[in-house]
Design an enzyme around this catalytic site. Structure first.
Site, PDB file in Angstrom:
ATOM      1  N   LYS A  19     155.790 -25.753  43.736  1.00 24.46           N
ATOM      2  CA  LYS A  19     155.973 -27.172  44.113  1.00 24.46           C
ATOM      3  C   LYS A  19     155.147 -28.093  43.201  1.00 24.46           C
ATOM      4  O   LYS A  19     155.664 -29.079  42.688  1.00 24.46           O
ATOM      5  CB  LYS A  19     155.562 -27.406  45.579  1.00 24.46           C
ATOM      6  CG  LYS A  19     156.357 -26.588  46.583  1.00 24.46           C
ATOM      7  CD  LYS A  19     155.927 -26.868  48.002  1.00 24.46           C
ATOM      8  CE  LYS A  19     154.482 -26.492  48.297  1.00 24.46           C
ATOM      9  NZ  LYS A  19     154.185 -25.038  48.165  1.00 24.46           N
ATOM     10  N   ARG A  95     154.436 -30.643  57.060  1.00 25.27           N
ATOM     11  CA  ARG A  95     154.267 -29.191  57.082  1.00 25.27           C
ATOM     12  C   ARG A  95     154.715 -28.597  58.418  1.00 25.27           C
ATOM     13  O   ARG A  95     154.595 -27.400  58.631  1.00 25.27           O
ATOM     14  CB  ARG A  95     152.795 -28.826  56.949  1.00 25.27           C
ATOM     15  CG  ARG A  95     152.159 -28.799  55.577  1.00 25.27           C
ATOM     16  CD  ARG A  95     152.585 -27.668  54.701  1.00 25.27           C
ATOM     17  NE  ARG A  95     151.554 -26.857  54.138  1.00 25.27           N
ATOM     18  CZ  ARG A  95     150.883 -27.122  53.017  1.00 25.27           C
ATOM     19  NH1 ARG A  95     151.082 -28.215  52.354  1.00 25.27           N
ATOM     20  NH2 ARG A  95     150.003 -26.259  52.569  1.00 25.27           N
ATOM     21  N   ARG A 134     146.558 -18.372  40.108  1.00 27.97           N
ATOM     22  CA  ARG A 134     146.531 -19.824  39.830  1.00 27.97           C
ATOM     23  C   ARG A 134     145.130 -20.294  39.442  1.00 27.97           C
ATOM     24  O   ARG A 134     144.140 -19.910  40.054  1.00 27.97           O
ATOM     25  CB  ARG A 134     146.999 -20.579  41.071  1.00 27.97           C
ATOM     26  CG  ARG A 134     146.827 -22.094  40.951  1.00 27.97           C
ATOM     27  CD  ARG A 134     147.653 -22.867  41.934  1.00 27.97           C
ATOM     28  NE  ARG A 134     147.531 -22.423  43.302  1.00 27.97           N
ATOM     29  CZ  ARG A 134     148.374 -22.771  44.282  1.00 27.97           C
ATOM     30  NH1 ARG A 134     149.401 -23.556  44.015  1.00 27.97           N
ATOM     31  NH2 ARG A 134     148.202 -22.326  45.502  1.00 27.97           N
ATOM     32  N   ARG A 169     140.973 -21.878  43.403  1.00 27.93           N
ATOM     33  CA  ARG A 169     140.746 -22.418  44.746  1.00 27.93           C
ATOM     34  C   ARG A 169     140.252 -21.307  45.670  1.00 27.93           C
ATOM     35  O   ARG A 169     140.741 -20.179  45.586  1.00 27.93           O
ATOM     36  CB  ARG A 169     142.071 -22.961  45.315  1.00 27.93           C
ATOM     37  CG  ARG A 169     142.468 -24.285  44.756  1.00 27.93           C
ATOM     38  CD  ARG A 169     143.913 -24.651  45.056  1.00 27.93           C
ATOM     39  NE  ARG A 169     144.343 -24.428  46.430  1.00 27.93           N
ATOM     40  CZ  ARG A 169     145.576 -24.702  46.871  1.00 27.93           C
ATOM     41  NH1 ARG A 169     146.481 -25.209  46.042  1.00 27.93           N
ATOM     42  NH2 ARG A 169     145.909 -24.472  48.120  1.00 27.93           N
ATOM     43  N   ARG A 180     148.082 -17.706  54.906  1.00 28.73           N
ATOM     44  CA  ARG A 180     148.791 -18.933  54.487  1.00 28.73           C
ATOM     45  C   ARG A 180     150.300 -18.733  54.509  1.00 28.73           C
ATOM     46  O   ARG A 180     151.047 -19.641  54.899  1.00 28.73           O
ATOM     47  CB  ARG A 180     148.314 -19.358  53.091  1.00 28.73           C
ATOM     48  CG  ARG A 180     146.887 -19.889  53.128  1.00 28.73           C
ATOM     49  CD  ARG A 180     146.337 -20.121  51.745  1.00 28.73           C
ATOM     50  NE  ARG A 180     147.061 -21.135  51.018  1.00 28.73           N
ATOM     51  CZ  ARG A 180     147.095 -21.209  49.698  1.00 28.73           C
ATOM     52  NH1 ARG A 180     146.448 -20.320  48.961  1.00 28.73           N
ATOM     53  NH2 ARG A 180     147.765 -22.173  49.109  1.00 28.73           N
TER      54      ARG A 180
HETATM   55  P1  ADP Z   1     152.656 -24.542  44.881  1.00 30.53           P
HETATM   56  O1  ADP Z   1     152.303 -25.987  44.575  1.00 30.53           O
HETATM   57  O2  ADP Z   1     154.033 -24.404  45.467  1.00 30.53           O
HETATM   58  O3  ADP Z   1     151.620 -23.853  45.718  1.00 30.53           O
HETATM   59  P2  ADP Z   1     152.181 -24.113  42.000  1.00 30.53           P
HETATM   60  O4  ADP Z   1     153.129 -25.048  41.312  1.00 30.53           O
HETATM   61  O5  ADP Z   1     150.749 -24.492  42.009  1.00 30.53           O
HETATM   62  O6  ADP Z   1     152.723 -23.758  43.497  1.00 30.53           O
HETATM   63  O7  ADP Z   1     152.370 -22.676  41.330  1.00 30.53           O
HETATM   64  C1  ADP Z   1     151.612 -21.542  41.753  1.00 30.53           C
HETATM   65  C2  ADP Z   1     151.212 -20.722  40.527  1.00 30.53           C
HETATM   66  O8  ADP Z   1     152.386 -20.129  39.968  1.00 30.53           O
HETATM   67  C3  ADP Z   1     150.569 -21.535  39.415  1.00 30.53           C
HETATM   68  O9  ADP Z   1     149.556 -20.756  38.818  1.00 30.53           O
HETATM   69  C4  ADP Z   1     151.714 -21.813  38.430  1.00 30.53           C
HETATM   70  O10 ADP Z   1     151.251 -21.902  37.094  1.00 30.53           O
HETATM   71  C5  ADP Z   1     152.602 -20.595  38.636  1.00 30.53           C
HETATM   72  N1  ADP Z   1     154.044 -20.921  38.557  1.00 30.53           N
HETATM   73  C6  ADP Z   1     154.662 -22.047  39.009  1.00 30.53           C
HETATM   74  N2  ADP Z   1     155.992 -21.989  38.805  1.00 30.53           N
HETATM   75  C7  ADP Z   1     156.213 -20.770  38.226  1.00 30.53           C
HETATM   76  C8  ADP Z   1     157.405 -20.101  37.777  1.00 30.53           C
HETATM   77  N3  ADP Z   1     158.607 -20.669  37.888  1.00 30.53           N
HETATM   78  N4  ADP Z   1     157.267 -18.859  37.249  1.00 30.53           N
HETATM   79  C9  ADP Z   1     156.034 -18.272  37.142  1.00 30.53           C
HETATM   80  N5  ADP Z   1     154.880 -18.857  37.536  1.00 30.53           N
HETATM   81  C10 ADP Z   1     154.965 -20.081  38.072  1.00 30.53           C
HETATM   82  P1  AMP Z   2     148.257 -26.863  49.528  1.00 33.60           P
HETATM   83  O1  AMP Z   2     147.453 -27.427  48.394  1.00 33.60           O
HETATM   84  O2  AMP Z   2     149.516 -27.642  49.767  1.00 33.60           O
HETATM   85  O3  AMP Z   2     148.505 -25.388  49.370  1.00 33.60           O
HETATM   86  O4  AMP Z   2     147.389 -27.078  50.852  1.00 33.60           O
HETATM   87  C1  AMP Z   2     146.121 -26.446  50.997  1.00 33.60           C
HETATM   88  C2  AMP Z   2     145.698 -26.489  52.457  1.00 33.60           C
HETATM   89  O5  AMP Z   2     145.521 -27.864  52.885  1.00 33.60           O
HETATM   90  C3  AMP Z   2     146.685 -25.895  53.466  1.00 33.60           C
HETATM   91  O6  AMP Z   2     146.558 -24.482  53.595  1.00 33.60           O
HETATM   92  C4  AMP Z   2     146.281 -26.628  54.761  1.00 33.60           C
HETATM   93  O7  AMP Z   2     145.104 -26.078  55.320  1.00 33.60           O
HETATM   94  C5  AMP Z   2     145.927 -28.023  54.247  1.00 33.60           C
HETATM   95  N1  AMP Z   2     147.107 -28.931  54.275  1.00 33.60           N
HETATM   96  C6  AMP Z   2     147.782 -29.450  53.212  1.00 33.60           C
HETATM   97  N2  AMP Z   2     148.770 -30.256  53.611  1.00 33.60           N
HETATM   98  C7  AMP Z   2     148.736 -30.254  54.966  1.00 33.60           C
HETATM   99  C8  AMP Z   2     149.511 -30.880  55.991  1.00 33.60           C
HETATM  100  N3  AMP Z   2     150.554 -31.687  55.694  1.00 33.60           N
HETATM  101  N4  AMP Z   2     149.190 -30.643  57.288  1.00 33.60           N
HETATM  102  C9  AMP Z   2     148.155 -29.851  57.608  1.00 33.60           C
HETATM  103  N5  AMP Z   2     147.397 -29.221  56.703  1.00 33.60           N
HETATM  104  C10 AMP Z   2     147.672 -29.409  55.393  1.00 33.60           C
END
Ligand code: ADP
Ligand code: AMP
Length: 222
Positions: A19, A95, A134, A169, A180
């Site tokens: 995302k 969410r 990541r 993170r 998660r």
């Molecule tokens: P989200 O925001 O949904 O948690 P991220 O965009 O941060 O996911 O992506 C999670 C990890 O996977 C990051 O380290 C990113 O670089 C990697 N990633 C994202 N999209 C892809 C993809 N299409 N193929 C392989 N790795 C990806």
């Molecule tokens: P994310 O960066 O989207 O993976 O979010 C990291 C963490 O933040 C999640 O595991 C939740 O604990 C909290 N969080 C993010 N967005 C929300 C939301 N809309 N409602 C509740 N908790 C959230």
């Protein structure tokens, strides 16, 4: 701006679906304002603000922060985006169904429309390796996202864009990933049916390379 497909958007998908990666590409190309609740919460925790203090325990257990903490915050940010006359991209909010209903009422009240919901799906096995690999730039203004294997920084542990250190993170460590993913399956996945019933859901296969996923999203938005 690519006005043909610039819309108010929401990205939904499990942690690690890509995302944030797609949000960065979409915001750049379509000049959207990104509203990323995860980053807002992490910044609040770092600052030690009242929200951060209350949110910390939930985040560290892979649970959602209580709705009343997050809903007010996001509605304020939405108002700021509206005042600027920009389109928005929501990443990480809503969410659950309570948050989705709160968003729907606020949008109606502000005379705004959520045009499309982009649901990114990825095989569960791949999510774990994406999350644990990541790495994120520590510079908040940069916020670049890397992956140790799939998209490493050319500068090793430093961000190739701004030279700051990158970090993992706390909630991306392997022991928290299952919690998660369970939270997502239980609380967030029902949103897919909710938005499908509203006729605005676009399903995107997130298993492909980021550039391919981006192409598919743009094609679906046309
Ligand atoms: P989200 O925001 O949904 O948690 P991220 O965009 O941060 O996911 O992506 C999670 C990890 O996977 C990051 O380290 C990113 O670089 C990697 N990633 C994202 N999209 C892809 C993809 N299409 N193929 C392989 N790795 C990806
Ligand atoms: P994310 O960066 O989207 O993976 O979010 C990291 C963490 O933040 C999640 O595991 C939740 O604990 C909290 N969080 C993010 N967005 C929300 C939301 N809309 N409602 C509740 N908790 C959230």
């Amino acid at each position: 701006m690519n006005s043909e497909i610039a819309k108010n958007l929401l990205l939904v998908g499990p942690p690690g679906a890509g995302k944030g990666t797609q949000a960065a590409l979409l915001c750049e190309e379509l000049s959207l304002e990104r509203i990323d609740t995860g980053s807002l919460i992490r910044a609040a925790i770092k600052e030690g603000s009242p929200l951060g203090i209350q949110a910390k325990d939930y985040v560290s257990k892979g649970q959602l922060v209580p709705d009343e903490l997050i809903i007010g915050l996001i509605l304020d940010v939405l108002q700021q985006v509206k005042d600027k006359g920009s389109k928005f991209l929501l990443d990480g909010f809503p969410r659950n169904l309570v948050q989705a209903e709160a968003l729907a009422s606020a949008l109606e009240e502000k005379d705004l429309l959520l045009d499309k919901v982009i649901a990114i799906s990825v095989d569960e096995g791949k999510l774990v390796e994406r999350i644990t690999g990541r790495r994120i730039c520590t510079n908040k203004a940069c916020n670049a996202v890397y992956h140790t294997v799939f998209s490493p920084s050319k500068d090793g542990d430093l961000c190739e864009k701004c030279g700051s250190a990158t970090y993992q993170r706390d909630d991306d460590k392997e022991e928290l990933v299952t919690a998660r993913l369970n939270t997502y399956n239980r609380e967030t996945q029902p949103l897919l049916t909710y938005y499908q019933q509203k006729g605005i859901l676009l399903n995107i296969d997130g298993n492909k390379a980021p550039s391919e996923v981006f192409k598919d999203i743009k094609a679906a938005l046309k």
